[in-house]
Design an enzyme around this catalytic site. Sequence first.
Site, PDB file in Angstrom:
ATOM      1  CG  PHE A 196      -2.003   1.057   1.107  1.00  0.00           C
ATOM      2  CD1 PHE A 196      -3.028   0.916   0.190  1.00  0.00           C
ATOM      3  CD2 PHE A 196      -1.960   2.193   1.888  1.00  0.00           C
ATOM      4  CE1 PHE A 196      -4.012   1.895   0.064  1.00  0.00           C
ATOM      5  CE2 PHE A 196      -2.935   3.173   1.770  1.00  0.00           C
ATOM      6  CZ  PHE A 196      -3.958   3.025   0.857  1.00  0.00           C
ATOM      7  CE1 TYR A 250      -9.763   3.437   6.074  1.00  0.00           C
ATOM      8  CE2 TYR A 250      -8.867   4.576   7.991  1.00  0.00           C
ATOM      9  CZ  TYR A 250      -8.707   4.086   6.699  1.00  0.00           C
ATOM     10  OH  TYR A 250      -7.519   4.229   6.053  1.00  0.00           O
TER      11      TYR A 250
END
Length: 405
Positions: free
Chosen positions: A124, A219
């Site tokens: 990422f 989240y």
Amino acid sequence: MMTLEEAQARDAADPLRSFRERFALPEGVIYLDGNSLGPLPRATAHAVADLTNRQWGDRLIRSWNEGWIEAPLRIGDKIARLIGAAPGEVAVTDSTSVNLFKLLTAALRASPDRRVVLSEAGNFPTDLHIAEGVVAGIPGAELRVVAREQLAAALDETVAVLMLTHVHYKTAERFDMADWTARAHDAGALALWDLSHSTGAVPVDLNGAGADLAVGCGYKYLNGGPGAPAYLFVAARHQARLANPLSGWMGHAAPFDFADVYAPAPGIRRWLAGTPPMLAMAALETGVDLMLEADPALIAAKSASLFDAFAAIGDSLGLDCVSPREAILRGSHIAFRHPHAWPLSQALIERGVIGDFRAPDVLRLGLTPLYLGFEDIVRAGAILADLLASRRYLDPVYAQRAAVT
């Protein structure tokens, strides 16, 4: 391929089915992006309203002594139960990026004879960007980024920390955590895991794998809300020797003594920095509590079944699935490569199927077991099939959206 009737029968027998009603899902939407932003748990609105109206509104500053000050470690202990950590090994604090900075810097400072952070090309981007910034600030430090198949050869006596993402954000490929942690230890390095696409989706056992350090966000599968606080894990055996480079007052041994000189708190508390964002903490704790009610074995089994159902649809449509087919080798999303993945993703959204796109050509669909059903998969597959057959996704309107988004 599963029929609609078969899907409905499987949903009726699903032991996780009752969790669907615990989320505020919009009517007419099939949400396949919970691996990026989890939907709103119904209990969250009440929790945030209580913190706003009663705790902040009525109790005012007294609330710091009525549960607020303990929130980072209290919620951390709850997350620890989801990731195979012990009480006192996880703190909820800051963002994933900030926590990566803290842990990488601490690992390099603790190993002056080792100067390399090793990671995977295609990790990422934030993880690599943060690592770049860390090594730039430490004389002699280096970020070594290699292809996945070259990691073993690159893991040598110069490496201080092996930084890997457990489940790849694009393809869903999953590392064998125990195996790669052992490889790092054999080379004398620490193993740092990014669990952002793992926690709440696939089994994680940090202590069982012997992991040293970890970070993750709140989240996605934890449904903590946009920008929810992140968390970090430091194995108990490392807590005394590793120092938080962000020496904020909440990580002080006695923050309310207001001393000029910094003295780190013992244990995981030293990894705190600034004041906890309590409105966001309340939302995250609600999502974590909801996740703790579910049997992780059932979550993993349903995730695998949802994947198999969508993979069969993809196969029937001739799509190139780039996610591993074997459940133990992947996370809880499915990725298809398509030359028009961006406009296809936008056409799906217009039809009420919300997934996402990852450059340059990946359609990524999240398979979140707590609220998705097999009927959702079948219906989403039918819409995907219709778009591919009609080539509606080639309408110029979708290319125009790509230019401005």
